[in-house]
Design a protein around this motif. Structure first.
Motif, PDB file in Angstrom:
ATOM      1  N   SER A 113       0.842  -1.208   0.000  1.00 28.40           N
ATOM      2  CA  SER A 113       0.000   0.000   0.000  1.00 28.40           C
ATOM      3  C   SER A 113       0.872   1.251   0.000  1.00 28.40           C
ATOM      4  O   SER A 113       0.571   2.238  -0.676  1.00 28.40           O
ATOM      5  CB  SER A 113      -0.897   0.050   1.241  1.00 28.40           C
ATOM      6  N   GLN A 157       3.876   1.473  -1.231  1.00 27.72           N
ATOM      7  CA  GLN A 157       4.545   1.618  -2.543  1.00 27.72           C
ATOM      8  C   GLN A 157       3.587   2.237  -3.560  1.00 27.72           C
ATOM      9  O   GLN A 157       3.995   2.948  -4.460  1.00 27.72           O
ATOM     10  CB  GLN A 157       5.023   0.261  -3.101  1.00 27.72           C
ATOM     11  N   TYR A 158       2.290   1.962  -3.406  1.00 28.91           N
ATOM     12  CA  TYR A 158       1.318   2.445  -4.394  1.00 28.91           C
ATOM     13  C   TYR A 158       1.036   3.945  -4.249  1.00 28.91           C
ATOM     14  O   TYR A 158       0.568   4.573  -5.182  1.00 28.91           O
ATOM     15  CB  TYR A 158      -0.027   1.710  -4.243  1.00 28.91           C
ATOM     16  N   ASP A 159       1.259   4.473  -3.045  1.00 28.54           N
ATOM     17  CA  ASP A 159       0.863   5.866  -2.789  1.00 28.54           C
ATOM     18  C   ASP A 159       1.958   6.825  -3.261  1.00 28.54           C
ATOM     19  O   ASP A 159       3.051   6.867  -2.686  1.00 28.54           O
ATOM     20  CB  ASP A 159       0.607   6.055  -1.290  1.00 28.54           C
ATOM     21  N   ARG A 184      -4.205   6.347  -7.806  1.00 30.01           N
ATOM     22  CA  ARG A 184      -3.105   5.385  -7.674  1.00 30.01           C
ATOM     23  C   ARG A 184      -3.242   4.219  -8.646  1.00 30.01           C
ATOM     24  O   ARG A 184      -2.345   3.388  -8.741  1.00 30.01           O
ATOM     25  CB  ARG A 184      -3.057   4.853  -6.250  1.00 30.01           C
ATOM     26  N   ARG A 229      -0.507   4.129 -11.200  1.00 31.79           N
ATOM     27  CA  ARG A 229       0.781   3.769 -10.587  1.00 31.79           C
ATOM     28  C   ARG A 229       0.830   2.258 -10.281  1.00 31.79           C
ATOM     29  O   ARG A 229       1.845   1.613 -10.504  1.00 31.79           O
ATOM     30  CB  ARG A 229       0.972   4.589  -9.304  1.00 31.79           C
ATOM     31  N   ILE A 230      -0.280   1.716  -9.789  1.00 36.86           N
ATOM     32  CA  ILE A 230      -0.316   0.278  -9.496  1.00 36.86           C
ATOM     33  C   ILE A 230      -0.137  -0.506 -10.794  1.00 36.86           C
ATOM     34  O   ILE A 230       0.603  -1.496 -10.850  1.00 36.86           O
ATOM     35  CB  ILE A 230      -1.640  -0.113  -8.788  1.00 36.86           C
ATOM     36  N   THR A 289       2.956  -3.034 -11.421  1.00 32.55           N
ATOM     37  CA  THR A 289       2.684  -4.473 -11.419  1.00 32.55           C
ATOM     38  C   THR A 289       2.519  -5.088 -12.814  1.00 32.55           C
ATOM     39  O   THR A 289       2.669  -6.295 -12.963  1.00 32.55           O
ATOM     40  CB  THR A 289       1.395  -4.783 -10.615  1.00 32.55           C
ATOM     41  N   TYR A 292      -7.809  -1.592  -3.898  1.00 31.86           N
ATOM     42  CA  TYR A 292      -6.642  -2.381  -4.301  1.00 31.86           C
ATOM     43  C   TYR A 292      -6.973  -3.853  -4.549  1.00 31.86           C
ATOM     44  O   TYR A 292      -6.459  -4.467  -5.473  1.00 31.86           O
ATOM     45  CB  TYR A 292      -5.541  -2.321  -3.235  1.00 31.86           C
TER      46      TYR A 292
END
Ligand code: SF4
Ligand code: SF4
Length: 389
Positions: A101, A103-105, A182, A185-186, A190, A361
């Motif tokens: 979480s 890393q995603y922000d 986000r 970014r996710i 990924t 998420y």
């Protein structure tokens, strides 16, 4: 596009980084595989909890950040019960989700809040204090009310319009905007790495229903042995979404002195949403009291603060509603102020950066996993090398 086997460098700082987010102690694990066998959610290409834990132990930062599997875990605890080394894989997965979480922000705020109780509690109190000061400033300077009249002048709620409409929209839509900002970014972290076979857009479109399906049904939780847990979780999520929707679209209710009659559908939707949220919260608190069950062991600090804030928000909102209908204008006024002081930090801090984020998420991870699997089925065998370790 074909992807080859790429070298992966071990990062000696990864384990210490993860441990900043909670308990992570699977060092005694000897890879017996009992946890994976016991997990009802392991299917298809998903293999956990071992694989993600292994990435962490080997210092494989990038494969771990690319990993979506920790989000498939629904925290049932079966794996910890069967682990012969008491490595507590359930708790390791919980910590990995907190690490991911952060890393995603992109703002970096989640990282601070998830690592530090002081930052987390400090942020909640700071936002509450700002709201209190805003309420005081509004009454003193905008309404022009002397302090001496605060405790004696019965006020309705309608004097707050239209300011309260803009305020409510801001504190509800801003966290949602942050959460959905986000998503790209996710995806980048990924799904677009050089170790990934990048799926074509058509596969994202074909599998898009997965996101909505899991957002609405939470169906994987039904596979957990604790059957009643799904109902509480589903009720809590549905009730929360209903209540936020009513707040965004139904605020006109406050703008009139003519209160909605008992048969008005908005009142019943509100009561239904409140009932669903309270049912989910009772389920959580009863579960925590029965802490001898594996699933409720090692409750994290935030796992408790979130339901406490939510229950206080719901009860203060309900009280303001009842006082308003009972004609206790002054009491209603104070209760509504208290409601805003509790609800705002919950929305701006907890919903934006805390546990609520898993509502976005988790279905997103399940969607991306479905995309990966369909892409793998359609690709020639040589292209399917998701993580060459
Ligand atoms: S906690 Fe439950 S869902 Fe998560 S890995 Fe363990 S057995 Fe599977
Ligand atoms: S059951 Fe325990 S020891 Fe066996 S692989 Fe899982 S975490 Fe490791």
């Amino acid at each position: 596009m074909a992807v080859g086997i790429l070298p992966v460098q071990s990062d000696p700082t990864l384990l210490a980084d993860i441990r900043r987010y909670g308990k992570f102690d699977p060092t005694g694990c000897y890879q017996c595989g009992s946890c994976t066998i016991s997990c009802d959610l392991v299917e298809g290409s998903v293999s956990f909890p071992r694989r993600s834990i292994r990435y962490a132990l080997l210092g494989l930062r990038q494969p771990l950040v690319e990993s979506l599997e920790p989000w498939v875990c629904h925290d049932c605890g079966d794996c910890s019960l069967v682990c012969p080394r008491q490595s507590e894989p359930r708790i390791s997965m919980l910590t990995l989700r907190r690490f991911l979480s952060a890393q995603y922000d992109w703002t970096g705020i989640a990282s601070r809040l998830l690592q530090s109780k002081a930052w987390y509690l400090g942020s909640l109190f700071f936002v509450a204090l700002i709201v209190l000061l805003l309420i005081l400033a509004y009454h003193l300077w905008y309404v022009g009310m002397p302090v001496t009249d605060f405790a004696t002048t019965p006020f309705g709620l309608d004097h707050m319009f239209p300011i309260i409409t803009y305020y409510t929209l801001t504190v509800i839509l801003l966290p949602l905007l942050l959460l959905f900002s986000r998503v790209f970014r996710i995806w980048r972290l990924t799904m677009s790495g050089e170790r990934q076979a990048r799926p074509p857009l058509s596969i994202y479109v074909l599998e898009a229903w997965i996101y909505f399906y899991h957002s609405v049904t939470h169906s994987l939780m039904r596979k957990c042995p604790e059957r009643g847990r799904w109902l509480g979780h589903w009720g809590l999520a549905l009730g929360t979404v209903m209540m936020l929707t009513i707040k965004v679209f139904g605020l006109r209710w406050f703008q009139t002195d003519n209160l909605y009659p008992l048969y008005h559908p908005q009142r019943w939707l509100g009561y239904l949403a409140t009932g669903l949220i309270l049912y989910g919260l009772v389920d959580i608190f009863v579960g925590r009291l029965r802490a001898q069950k594996e699933i409720y062991k090692e409750t994290s600090f935030q796992d408790l603060v979130f339901p406490i804030l939510l229950v206080l928000t719901v009860l203060s909102g309900l009280a303001a509603h009842m006082f308003r209908y009972a004609g206790f204008a002054l009491t209603c006024h104070f209760t509504y102020a208290l409601h805003i002081i509790i609800a705002t930090p919950m929305l701006l801090v907890e919903m934006s950066f805390g546990k609520w984020a898993h509502m976005v998420y988790r279905p997103l991870a399940l969607y991306f996993l479905a995309v990966r699997e369909r892409a793998a089925r359609q690709a020639p065998a040589a292209e399917v090398v998701p993580h060459a370790v």
